[in-house]
Design an enzyme around this catalytic site. Structure first.
Site, PDB file in Angstrom:
ATOM      1  NE  ARG A 172     -25.345 -18.499  48.581  1.00 33.42           N
ATOM      2  CZ  ARG A 172     -24.425 -17.622  48.220  1.00 33.42           C
ATOM      3  NH1 ARG A 172     -23.654 -17.060  49.140  1.00 33.42           N
ATOM      4  NH2 ARG A 172     -24.267 -17.282  46.958  1.00 33.42           N
ATOM      5  N   GLY A 202     -23.540 -16.470  37.010  1.00 28.47           N
ATOM      6  CA  GLY A 202     -23.236 -16.016  35.657  1.00 28.47           C
ATOM      7  C   GLY A 202     -23.751 -16.931  34.568  1.00 28.47           C
ATOM      8  CE1 TYR A 205     -25.039  -5.976  31.130  1.00 24.36           C
ATOM      9  CE2 TYR A 205     -24.294  -4.473  29.410  1.00 24.36           C
ATOM     10  CZ  TYR A 205     -24.016  -5.403  30.396  1.00 24.36           C
ATOM     11  OH  TYR A 205     -22.717  -5.752  30.656  1.00 24.36           O
ATOM     12  CG  LEU A 206     -28.488  -0.682  34.755  1.00 30.11           C
ATOM     13  CD1 LEU A 206     -28.415  -0.556  36.272  1.00 30.11           C
ATOM     14  CD2 LEU A 206     -29.337   0.433  34.176  1.00 30.11           C
TER      15      LEU A 206
END
Length: 450
Positions: free
Chosen positions: A291, A165, A202-203
């Site tokens: 990972r 973020g 941006y959805l």
């Protein structure tokens, strides 16, 4: 076959790897900081080595100390868990240069997927659907404004080397672009040493859907369905489930095959997660984590596989123990992340555990390194446990989660447990009708931060 594996991590994920090693007859080596001398992963491992003082930069991120621990114990391979050095390509290269094996993907694949722009370009070439956006980095504000007008607002500016973020800012309108662009660049520089950013459409109401993939490094790869990780706070996942309540079998098969084929094409080895935003029946690639994921247990629950065991097998050069045709979904699984945090502000709350009781019963799994009298150190991530439930279907899994939340006891500190009991009273959660913005809005309305 490996005789001894060193786990370059701590907490519940270190315990998770130790358990897989024990079942496979492999000796385990725990590393620890001085703050973790009494930690459960140190108690459970066959051997342990202190690698430095409390600060992560001087212990769990200290590559030289970890390599030295391998040399003094005779460990032949290193499992990185998640976080810390798990996606550090330089660490992988150093491991290989010392004649050791990294239990994970190659340094090349980590580098490709660790850079957001290179990852997106690679996925486009592999036929993976991506969010419309800039072709590479955006050099200046003028270019950013031009792209915003061309794509149409809202847009999101992301740091190329970002994650968790950080370095992500939304510009709702043209007037927002300058502040969002400059802030994203500044955060990228401060957190990752790289101020390059890129821009994507941006959805507005997407879900966060991720596809679990696994490859053997020899041109064979499979997918293990999807996880819905849409319930997030500040881009941090708190509640994950599999399969996704909104994904149809046809959509799963389609996007799963695309992802598995892409991983086969690049000879990917080990576990990986390809993350998408999903809206109106379409998938848009956002990033790949090279990972094991924190939420891997929900996938293990519905497929009946041990992903850590498979990681170790393919690192040894063995084939995967299953094919795509062997993988069938059984029931539904949910995981909630339990943090040592004080609500409603989610303030980190380290301290001593005065009493701990793990929930149990059919379909309940608790991954944690807690014990009575354990002192949670203040130096690391606040995650202290993961409660995972499995049921024949989603309603049964939800009922099992509610029951397990009523059984768990963690006294002496504040935790995020009350959040999950509150969420289970919400119709949108019970019906699965939520998106990546739902939790933030709910928290604002029901658990306002001071």
């Amino acid at each position: 076959m490996f005789d001894k594996i060193l786990i370059a991590n701590r907490g519940e994920i270190a315990l998770r790897v130790i358990r897989a090693c024990r079942e496979m007859g492999i000796q385990s080596v725990a590393v620890h900081s001085t703050a973790d001398a009494d930690a459960m992963h140190v108690r459970m491992a066959d051997e342990s080595v202190c690698i430095g003082p409390p600060a992560g930069t001087q212990s769990y991120l200290n590559m030289a100390s970890i390599i030295a621990a391998c040399e003094v114990t005779g460990a032949q391979a290193i499992h990185p868990g998640y976080g810390f050095l798990s996606e550090n390509a330089n660490f992988v290269q150093i491991i290989e240069d010392h004649g050791l094996t990294f239990i994970g993907p190659t340094a090349e694949h980590i580098r490709i997927m660790g850079d957001k722009i290179t990852a997106k370009d690679t996925m486009i070439k592999l036929g993976v659907p991506c969010v419309p956006g800039s072709d590479g980095g955006v050099p200046d504000l003028a270019t950013a404004k031009k792209l915003g007008e061309e794509m149409g607002y809202p847009v999101i500016i992301k740091a190329t080397a970002g994650g968790g973020g950080k370095g992500m800012k939304v510009a709702e309108t043209a007037e927002d672009m300058e502040k969002a662009f400059m802030t994203a660049r500044a955060e990228g520089k401060a957190n990752f040493g790289n101020d390059e950013v890129y821009i994507e459409k941006y959805l507005t109401t997407p879900r966060h859907i991720e596809i679990q993939v696994f490859g053997d490094g020899k041109g064979n790869a499979v997918h293990l369905g999807e996880r819905d990780c849409s319930l997030q706070r500040r881009h941090q996942k708190v509640f994950e489930e599999a399969p996704g309540p909104c994904i149809t079998p046809e959509e799963r098969a389609r996007i799963g095959k695309i992802c598995a084929d892409a991983m086969a094409d690049i000879n990917y080895i080990g576990a990986g997660t390809i993350e998408f935003l999903y809206e109106n029946g379409e998938f848009y690639f956002i990033e790949m984590n090279t990972r094991l994921q924190v939420e891997h247990p929900v996938t293990e629950s519905i497929f009946g596989v041990d992903l850590v065991r498979e990681q170790i097998r393919v690192a040894e050069g063995l084939p995967m123990s299953f094919t795509q045709d062997d993988l069938e979904i059984n029931g539904h699984s949910i995981e909630v992340r339990i943090n040592a945090e004080k609500l409603p502000n989610f303030t980190p709350c380290p301290g001593k555990i005065s009493q701990y009781h793990a929930p149990g019963g059919l379909g309940v799994r608790m991954d944690s390194a807690l014990y009575d009298g354990y002192s949670i150190p203040p130096y690391y991530d606040s995650l202290i446990g993961k409660l995972i439930v499995h049921g024949r279907d989603r309603p049964e899994a939800l009922a099992r989660l509610a029951r397990a939340l009523g059984e768990i006891i963690i006294d002496g500190i504040d935790t995020s447990l009350p959040l999950f009991s509150a969420l289970l009273a919400e119709d949108d959660i019970l019906s699965g009708n939520y998106n990546i913005h739902w939790l933030e809005k709910w928290l604002e309305a029901n658990m306002a931060e001071g």
